[in-house]
Design a protein around this motif. Structure first.
Motif, PDB file in Angstrom:
ATOM      1  N   VAL A 250       7.951   8.207  -8.954  1.00  0.00           N
ATOM      2  CA  VAL A 250       6.793   8.859  -8.513  1.00  0.00           C
ATOM      3  C   VAL A 250       5.760   8.861  -9.796  1.00  0.00           C
ATOM      4  N   ARG A 251       4.719   8.464  -9.328  1.00  0.00           N
ATOM      5  CA  ARG A 251       3.540   8.292 -10.290  1.00  0.00           C
ATOM      6  C   ARG A 251       2.608   8.244  -9.519  1.00  0.00           C
ATOM      7  N   ARG A 252       1.122   8.897  -9.682  1.00  0.00           N
ATOM      8  CA  ARG A 252       0.038   9.004  -9.183  1.00  0.00           C
ATOM      9  C   ARG A 252      -1.042   8.389 -10.162  1.00  0.00           C
ATOM     10  N   PHE A 253      -1.839   7.447  -9.458  1.00  0.00           N
ATOM     11  CA  PHE A 253      -2.908   6.683 -10.338  1.00  0.00           C
ATOM     12  C   PHE A 253      -4.133   6.931  -9.798  1.00  0.00           C
ATOM     13  N   ASP A 254      -5.033   7.670 -10.623  1.00  0.00           N
ATOM     14  CA  ASP A 254      -6.411   8.111 -10.477  1.00  0.00           C
ATOM     15  C   ASP A 254      -7.484   7.050 -10.754  1.00  0.00           C
ATOM     16  N   THR A 255      -7.016   6.135 -11.575  1.00  0.00           N
ATOM     17  CA  THR A 255      -8.083   5.229 -11.889  1.00  0.00           C
ATOM     18  C   THR A 255      -7.263   3.742 -12.168  1.00  0.00           C
ATOM     19  N   PRO A 256      -8.190   2.595 -12.014  1.00  0.00           N
ATOM     20  CA  PRO A 256      -7.790   1.228 -12.318  1.00  0.00           C
ATOM     21  C   PRO A 256      -7.242   1.081 -13.620  1.00  0.00           C
ATOM     22  N   ALA A 257      -7.564   1.955 -14.723  1.00  0.00           N
ATOM     23  CA  ALA A 257      -7.117   1.880 -15.820  1.00  0.00           C
ATOM     24  C   ALA A 257      -5.614   2.226 -15.987  1.00  0.00           C
ATOM     25  N   ALA A 258      -5.446   3.274 -15.292  1.00  0.00           N
ATOM     26  CA  ALA A 258      -4.201   3.796 -15.163  1.00  0.00           C
ATOM     27  C   ALA A 258      -3.120   2.578 -14.768  1.00  0.00           C
ATOM     28  N   VAL A 259      -3.543   2.108 -13.641  1.00  0.00           N
ATOM     29  CA  VAL A 259      -2.830   0.786 -13.247  1.00  0.00           C
ATOM     30  C   VAL A 259      -2.701  -0.230 -14.082  1.00  0.00           C
ATOM     31  N   ALA A 260      -3.657  -0.547 -14.844  1.00  0.00           N
ATOM     32  CA  ALA A 260      -3.817  -1.485 -15.969  1.00  0.00           C
ATOM     33  C   ALA A 260      -3.115  -1.152 -17.224  1.00  0.00           C
ATOM     34  N   ALA A 261      -2.409   0.097 -17.241  1.00  0.00           N
ATOM     35  CA  ALA A 261      -1.528   0.467 -18.257  1.00  0.00           C
ATOM     36  C   ALA A 261      -0.180   0.131 -18.204  1.00  0.00           C
ATOM     37  N   LEU A 262       0.132  -0.124 -16.855  1.00  0.00           N
ATOM     38  CA  LEU A 262       1.538  -0.438 -16.442  1.00  0.00           C
ATOM     39  C   LEU A 262       2.079  -1.761 -17.334  1.00  0.00           C
ATOM     40  N   PRO A 263       3.484  -1.788 -17.419  1.00  0.00           N
ATOM     41  CA  PRO A 263       4.047  -2.906 -18.233  1.00  0.00           C
ATOM     42  C   PRO A 263       3.882  -4.089 -17.494  1.00  0.00           C
ATOM     43  N   GLU A 264       4.032  -4.203 -16.189  1.00  0.00           N
ATOM     44  CA  GLU A 264       3.981  -5.255 -15.366  1.00  0.00           C
ATOM     45  C   GLU A 264       2.813  -6.167 -15.558  1.00  0.00           C
ATOM     46  N   THR A 265       3.043  -7.560 -15.291  1.00  0.00           N
ATOM     47  CA  THR A 265       1.703  -8.516 -15.451  1.00  0.00           C
ATOM     48  C   THR A 265       1.134  -8.822 -14.170  1.00  0.00           C
ATOM     49  N   LEU A 266       2.101  -8.307 -12.999  1.00  0.00           N
ATOM     50  CA  LEU A 266       1.721  -8.637 -11.742  1.00  0.00           C
ATOM     51  C   LEU A 266       1.748  -7.339 -10.810  1.00  0.00           C
ATOM     52  N   VAL A 267       0.596  -6.987 -10.112  1.00  0.00           N
ATOM     53  CA  VAL A 267       0.990  -5.645  -9.437  1.00  0.00           C
ATOM     54  C   VAL A 267       0.297  -5.884  -7.973  1.00  0.00           C
ATOM     55  N   PHE A 268       1.146  -5.270  -7.222  1.00  0.00           N
ATOM     56  CA  PHE A 268       0.829  -5.288  -5.670  1.00  0.00           C
ATOM     57  C   PHE A 268      -0.212  -4.090  -5.212  1.00  0.00           C
ATOM     58  N   ASN A 269      -1.122  -4.117  -4.814  1.00  0.00           N
ATOM     59  CA  ASN A 269      -1.918  -2.620  -4.355  1.00  0.00           C
ATOM     60  C   ASN A 269      -1.547  -2.625  -2.890  1.00  0.00           C
ATOM     61  N   CYS A 270      -0.792  -1.583  -2.488  1.00  0.00           N
ATOM     62  CA  CYS A 270      -0.386  -1.212  -1.314  1.00  0.00           C
ATOM     63  C   CYS A 270      -0.535   0.152  -0.830  1.00  0.00           C
ATOM     64  N   THR A 271      -1.784   0.800  -1.502  1.00  0.00           N
ATOM     65  CA  THR A 271      -1.991   2.324  -1.257  1.00  0.00           C
ATOM     66  C   THR A 271      -2.594   2.757  -0.120  1.00  0.00           C
TER      67      THR A 271
END
Length: 358
Positions: A254-275
């Motif tokens: 469970v984690r909420r992302f309010d900005t693209p910067a918060a997504v960019a801070a994830l450790p994974e280098t490939l992100v699928f946006n299914c929001t």
């Protein structure tokens, strides 16, 4: 548009068209008479109500690869009223864009059906995956869906290109085949004959398509269609799919992302946006807007083994209850069932099924 506008709603003139006993045909071949027991529609049989917000884009779902800082970002959202139907297919398109050339762990944002199917396909390709989501089942829009496998209400024809339509056909075809191999009680998927009150052309993935003889209809009317399709008991399906991901070594956090910067801070280098609808605020998609659909769920009736869609709304039978719906409310972002709309859904279906004799 407000209450009882579509599911398609495939409107046809005249009174109720769904027969208690019908005789059908495909070409000139006759089908045996079919006797349909009526749904017992009454306000005191309603066990719950619900409202979901469909994430609609005039240009249809978005499956597209981009970048977010040093990460690859693959979008997979905007399915309108066809999220269940297209889920496996657009997830297949998304992983084909994202996984080639990638190594290491993968992140999926969103735990609705699109996020979970994407995560499962990532796992099947051999990659570790973490699903991050602000809400988990049963608190997702996907849980509120009726669950019919039939793609409707998910794009504006004037806003799409031939290339996108070809992509949509690929997605629908893969989903169709994937759901078939999951039919059964474990995932809550089953085949159900479906009656459509009004005109609808035959499309792929409509087996046993029939135009029924008007003279056999006790309520009159101009056209009644029948075909078979699959229905998904969404709560059960999402629960089992989440288990599959966890059994396969995936994590669901469970984690909420309010900005693209918060997504960019994830450790994974490939992100699928299914929001889903969340992509409007998170990634600035101003074309995305909500379409509210409201449901009334009646006590289960095991003898109801058919579905209906038409001027009265739609009715899908499930083991957890009889789903009645039919609202299509554009630009409404309140996920709260409205008593007046629920009352209208109940009244329209009561009129439909009153007089059925079997």
């Amino acid at each position: 548009m407000t209450v009882l506008d579509r599911r398609h709603l495939l409107g046809a003139a005249g009174a109720l068209l769904l027969p208690a006993c019908t005789t059908g045909r495909v070409g000139t071949a006759s089908a045996p008479p079919r006797c349909l027991p009526p749904v017992n529609v009454a306000a005191d049989r309603v066990i719950r109500t619900a409202a979901g917000l469909r994430p609609f884009r005039p240009a249809g779902f978005r499956v597209e690869r981009g970048a977010l800082g040093d990460k690859a970002l693959v979008h997979n959202y905007g399915h309108g009223g066809a999220g269940i139907t297209l889920s496996w297919g657009t997830s297949k398109l998304a992983v084909e864009l994202g996984l080639p050339g990638h190594s290491g762990a993968v992140a999926v944002i969103g735990a609705g059906i699109v996020g979970l199917t994407t995560a499962r396909l990532v796992q099947e390709a051999g990659f570790p995956v973490t699903v991050y989501a602000a809400a988990l089942p049963p608190d997702t829009t996907s849980n509120v869906s009726g669950g019919q496998i039939h793609a409707v209400s998910y794009f504006d024809r004037a806003a799409v290109t031939p290339a996108w339509l070809a992509q949509a056909e690929r997605a629908e075809d893969y989903s169709w085949r994937r759901f078939q191999i999951m039919v059964g009680d474990d995932y809550g998927i089953r085949w159900v004959p479906t009656y459509v009150d009004g005109g609808s052309r035959q499309r792929p993935h409509m087996p046993a398509y029939q135009t029924l003889e008007p003279k056999a209809w006790p309520f009159g009317g101009e056209q009644l269609l029948r075909y078979d399709t699959m229905y998904v008991e969404t709560g059960r399906f999402l629960r089992e799919l989440a288990k599959d991901i966890q059994i396969g070594g995936g994590r669901i956090l469970v984690r909420r992302f309010d900005t693209p910067a918060a997504v960019a801070a994830l450790p994974e280098t490939l992100v699928f946006n299914c929001t889903g609808l969340g992509a409007a605020a998170l990634f600035g998609d101003t074309t995305l807007y909500p379409v509210r659909g409201q449901l009334a769920i009646l006590l289960p009736q095991p003898e109801i083994q058919y579905a209906y869609s038409g001027r009265a709304g739609y009715m899908f039978p499930r083991s957890d209850g009889i789903v009645l719906g039919g609202t299509y409310e554009q630009y409404v972002d309140d996920p709260t069932p409205q008593p007046a709309a629920i009352a209208q859904i109940i009244a329209s279906h009561r009129r439909l099924f009153t007089g059925f004799r079997c």
